[in-house]
Design an enzyme around this catalytic site. Structure first.
Site, mmCIF file in Angstrom:
data_model
loop_
_atom_site.group_PDB
_atom_site.id
_atom_site.type_symbol
_atom_site.label_atom_id
_atom_site.label_comp_id
_atom_site.label_asym_id
_atom_site.label_seq_id
_atom_site.Cartn_x
_atom_site.Cartn_y
_atom_site.Cartn_z
ATOM 1 N N THR A 469 0.805 -1.210 0.000
ATOM 2 C CA THR A 469 0.000 0.000 0.000
ATOM 3 C C THR A 469 0.844 1.268 0.000
ATOM 4 O O THR A 469 0.331 2.343 -0.290
ATOM 5 C CB THR A 469 -0.898 -0.005 1.245
ATOM 6 O OG1 THR A 469 -0.104 -0.441 2.352
ATOM 7 C CG2 THR A 469 -2.051 -0.972 1.078
ATOM 8 N N ARG A 628 -6.984 14.124 5.438
ATOM 9 C CA ARG A 628 -5.800 14.696 4.808
ATOM 10 C C ARG A 628 -5.045 13.580 4.078
ATOM 11 O O ARG A 628 -4.855 12.498 4.622
ATOM 12 C CB ARG A 628 -4.932 15.278 5.909
ATOM 13 C CG ARG A 628 -3.696 15.951 5.455
ATOM 14 C CD ARG A 628 -3.071 16.537 6.704
ATOM 15 N NE ARG A 628 -1.812 17.157 6.454
ATOM 16 C CZ ARG A 628 -0.964 17.446 7.436
ATOM 17 N NH1 ARG A 628 -1.272 17.148 8.689
ATOM 18 N NH2 ARG A 628 0.167 18.031 7.157
ATOM 19 N N LEU A 630 -1.867 11.788 2.695
ATOM 20 C CA LEU A 630 -0.434 11.773 3.028
ATOM 21 C C LEU A 630 0.437 11.874 1.785
ATOM 22 O O LEU A 630 1.489 12.507 1.801
ATOM 23 C CB LEU A 630 -0.089 10.470 3.758
ATOM 24 C CG LEU A 630 -0.500 10.381 5.225
ATOM 25 C CD1 LEU A 630 -0.461 8.934 5.691
ATOM 26 C CD2 LEU A 630 0.434 11.230 6.082
ATOM 27 N N GLN A 638 -3.879 3.561 -4.682
ATOM 28 C CA GLN A 638 -4.785 2.714 -3.906
ATOM 29 C C GLN A 638 -6.203 2.782 -4.465
ATOM 30 O O GLN A 638 -6.891 1.773 -4.574
ATOM 31 C CB GLN A 638 -4.790 3.134 -2.437
ATOM 32 C CG GLN A 638 -3.534 2.740 -1.687
ATOM 33 C CD GLN A 638 -3.293 1.249 -1.746
ATOM 34 O OE1 GLN A 638 -4.094 0.465 -1.260
ATOM 35 N NE2 GLN A 638 -2.212 0.853 -2.380
ATOM 36 N N LYS A 701 -7.154 9.846 7.551
ATOM 37 C CA LYS A 701 -8.001 8.652 7.488
ATOM 38 C C LYS A 701 -7.349 7.707 6.472
ATOM 39 O O LYS A 701 -6.799 8.166 5.483
ATOM 40 C CB LYS A 701 -9.402 9.008 6.995
ATOM 41 C CG LYS A 701 -10.190 9.965 7.890
ATOM 42 C CD LYS A 701 -11.515 10.305 7.219
ATOM 43 C CE LYS A 701 -12.400 11.151 8.122
ATOM 44 N NZ LYS A 701 -13.672 11.518 7.422
ATOM 45 N N GLU A 705 -9.130 0.886 1.344
ATOM 46 C CA GLU A 705 -10.305 0.085 1.020
ATOM 47 C C GLU A 705 -11.456 0.859 0.388
ATOM 48 O O GLU A 705 -12.239 0.300 -0.366
ATOM 49 C CB GLU A 705 -10.772 -0.646 2.284
ATOM 50 C CG GLU A 705 -9.749 -1.701 2.668
ATOM 51 C CD GLU A 705 -9.985 -2.361 4.007
ATOM 52 O OE1 GLU A 705 -9.820 -1.667 5.028
ATOM 53 O OE2 GLU A 705 -10.325 -3.537 4.039
#
Ligand code: MOS
Length: 739
Positions: A469, A628, A630, A638, A701, A705
């Site tokens: 990920t 936010r 990253l 993703q 967050k 998924e």
């Protein structure tokens, strides 16, 4: 002070070079002197007992060293009570070679150990097994006619609210349908594998494909009754797992049993076919009933699910509750029952519960919109809720409205003619569909150690995995940001059970957890540096408080007056030290006052060949609200991956079982269809701004998924719009359109 230059940047993977050059080593690539290769024999029946297992012919093959079965394996714990609470996800994972019982087809029943893998595999074909066959059931549609029981907590559906049945009966407009999702398998590129090094002192160093090294260590210590200090589990790289590696899988148990039996190092790699004997996304039948006012507000939601589990474990996730959470609706009711089949236990697969439940809900919402003669997006807006409807609480943040707006604009939703079969391009029928996505924004207790050296290098360690990920990369970014260092001055160590405590990497919780964990430990490093900096003669930071300094460009700097600074090297030199080491555990306080979720709005365009029924997903726009961001590059990757999988879920993926034999018929990636390059066209990802001061200090967050949730529904809805045919059973294959 330092603008947030690393956090939020589009940074390429720090492990990308190692991966594309082959320098990154995976579980089956670690070597040892005198390594022994194990090949697994699996059952050919779905249920029964092993009466006799004859290994004599296998043992006669030159190069074969031993064959382990339930009759001669090393000791295993006969109760899993001791470890089950510590092993994630909860339950009692299947233990290979435990006894003579056959619980599912392709269950491992013997391990052939040989000098090389070809010999082991050949000899495995020479193991003769006599079974006592028992009647099995592997068909959900058949099992659903049996008396079924609800699953148990903690995944019971939410409490009902209002009087859903009465409200549904009295509603001005009603929709009721059943939606089917078949069994799906994860099919990560890397096969499950474990290389167990039998060390001179009898300890085991285990290279395993897993999403949680400490989880595997705890599990093995429980099953094999070993001491934690005698079992080290290492997994620096994972070639995809998507939930299939959350639980310790049987290859690691088998390889460890082999190593303990022979007192030698052993490697076990599953075949692609054997990967279908592990967990899977459970098949499910979902009935969704929606009652609405003619104006497009909801009166009643009822969601009723029957999902597959094994005979030996009551695995389930909370499918039905997503329906009542998302939209304003005074009356809601849920039922979730389990169909126990003679299959292996299902397991989590990317956005477990939401990927499937939101498919059903969002397809049903589309059908309701048709019944209401309302634009599907307009229906979502009329039902929009600022609160978690199940628990009646506000969100820590929810920018879904903005997802709808920006997604619709980028997609060109406004140009949609609502009439099915009304848009075409030559022989292609064009369909435009949309759906909402929702997932949890979870975070877990985690420990991070940082070693900062006087030359301005930081080593950051945590036992988390990086399942592909981008965890190495975002950890590097956050540490560089917090410690005021360039990216290449940060080294990440992860995927080793001897490192600071981490949960399994899953549930999209690691990015938020480990990032804030790095913040906590970075503050401890800063405090220690400040203590030293204050002792420097005439220190410019003598009277500056800790919260008023930050690390920037290798210096500790006053945020109010950047001319007041002490370099890392000066502070350490004056303190007479070369390095500062700090380890902190970060916990996330339970915030019962808010719901924590990520959201998305997914828009899809399909083109369906009118004569042939061939479906092409021409365009997808996914607008995501996930706090936010990253790293805009790895985050977008993703989401793209999730969208591709959503295309597979909608159009291709299905594990087909021959119920006469209770056996998977398409246990290979030629016949288990997944999207290929030719199936994937234009995918656009939008991240909407979603500041969140409540969820955690960085406002992060996870988003591993959310990308898949809603995609299958958006495509199914687009297929209906193109063709006027509503297919509720996934996957939507062309025969279902022509029939
Ligand atoms: Mo994910 S299904 O929690 O690895």
């Amino acid at each position: 002070m330092t603008a947030h230059s690393h956090i939020g940047a589009s940074v390429s993977r720090v492990d990308g070079h190692a991966k594309v050059t082959g320098a990154a080593k995976y579980a089956a690539e670690f070597d040892a002197d005198g390594l022994i290769y194990g090949s697994i024999v699996t059952s050919t029946i779905a249920k029964g007992r092993i009466l006799r297992i004859d290994v004599s012919e296998a043992l006669r093959v030159q190069g074969v060293i031993d064959v382990l079965t339930h009759e001669n394996r090393p000791k295993m714990a006969d109760s899993d009570e001791a470890y089950k609470d510590d092993t994630a996800p909860d339950g009692s994972p299947f233990r290979p070679l435990y006894d003579d019982r056959i619980r599912f087809s392709d269950q491992p029943i013997a391990l052939v150990l040989a000098d090389d893998s070809e010999t082991a595999r050949f000899a495995a074909s020479r193991v003769r097994v006599e079974y006592k066959d028992e009647a099995h059931v592997t068909d959900l549609h058949r099992a659903r006619t049996f008396p079924l029981k609800p699953g148990a907590t903690p995944f019971s559906p939410p409490e009902p609210r209002g009087a859903a049945e009465q409200a549904f009966a009295a509603a001005e407009v009603r929709h009721s349908s059943e939606y089917y999702v078949p069994i799906e398998h994860h099919n990560p590129m890397e096969l499950f594998a474990a290389t167990v090094i039998f060390e001179k002192d009898g300890k085991l160093t285990i290279y395993d494909k897993t999403q949680g090294v400490q989880n595997v260590q705890r599990y093995l210590c429980g099953v094999l009754e070993m001491k934690p200090e005698d079992v080290r589990v290492v997994s620096p790289f994972v070639g995809g797992a998507f939930g299939s590696g959350l639980r310790p899988q049987y290859q690691v148990v088998l390889a460890a049993l082999g190593a303990l039996a022979l007192k030698r190092s052993v490697r076990v790699v599953l075949t692609r076919q054997q990967m279908y004997g592990l967990g899977y996304r459970p098949a499910m039948i979902q009935k969704v009933e929606l009652g609405a006012k003619a104006g497009g507000t909801l009166d009643a939601i009822m969601h009723d699910a029957v999902t597959v589990t094994s005979q030996h474990e009551a695995f389930h996730r909370q499918e039905t509750g997503w329906s009542g959470l998302l939209y304003t609706c005074p009356n809601a009711k849920y039922i979730h029952k389990l169909a126990r089949l003679d299959l292996s236990t299902p397991c989590d697969m990317r956005a477990p519960s939401a990927a499937t439940a939101v498919y059903a809900l969002e397809a049903a919402m589309d059908e309701l919109a048709v019944a209401l003669r309302l634009d599907p997006l307009e229906l979502r807006l009329r039902c929009y809720s600022e609160r978690d409807q199940n628990d009646n609480r506000p969100y820590s943040s929810k920018a879904l409205r903005e997802c709808y707006r920006q997604g619709a604009e980028a997609f060109g939703w406004g140009a949609r003619n609502p009439q099915p079969r009304s848009m075409r391009d030559g022989t292609d029928l064009i369909g435009l569909g949309m759906a909402t996505g929702v997932w949890e924004a979870l975070q877990m207790r985690i420990a991070v150690r940082i070693v900062l050296t006087a030359n301005g290098h930081a080593e950051v360690s945590c036992a988390t995995s990086d399942i592909g990920t981008g965890t190495y990369t975002i950890m590097t970014q956050v540490a560089a940001e917090m410690l005021g260092l360039p990216l290449d001055a940060v080294t990440i160590k992860l995927g080793d059970s001897t490192l600071p405590q981490s949960p399994v990497e899953g549930g999209s919780w690691i990015a938020a957890s480990v990032s804030n964990g790095i913040v906590t430990t970075s503050y401890a490093i800063r405090d220690e540096l400040l203590r030293l900096a204050r002792q420097v003669p005439n220190s410019p930071l003598a009277d500056v408080a800790a919260q008023d300094v930050a690390l920037s460009d290798g210096k500790l700097v006053s945020k109010r007056d950047v001319s007041r600074a002490v370099s890392i090297s000066d502070a350490m030199r004056h303190g007479g030290i070369e390095r500062i080491e700090q380890e902190r555990t970060t916990s996330f306080p339970r915030d019962e006052a808010h719901a924590h979720n990520t959201h998305s709005a997914v828009f899809a365009e399909v083109r369906v060949d009118e004569q042939l029924g061939v479906i092409r997903v021409a365009r997808v726009v996914s607008a995501v609200a996930a706090g936010r961001i990253l790293n805009t590059k790895t985050a977008a990757s993703q989401i793209i991956g999730g969208v591709v999988w959503g295309i597979g879920m909608a159009l291709h993926e299905e594990t087909v079982i021959d119920h006469n034999f209770g056996r998977v018929m398409n246990a290979n990636i030629a016949e288990y269809h997944v999207p290929t390059n030719a199936d994937v066209h234009d995918i656009k990802v939008i991240f909407v701004d979603e500041p969140d001061d409540i969820i955690n200090p960085l406002g992060i967050k996870g988003l591993g998924e959310i990308g898949i949730v809603g995609v299958a529904a958006a495509i199914a809805n687009a297929v209906y719009h193109a063709t006027g045919i509503r297919v509720r059973d996934l996957p939507i294959t062309l025969d279902k359109l022509l029939g």
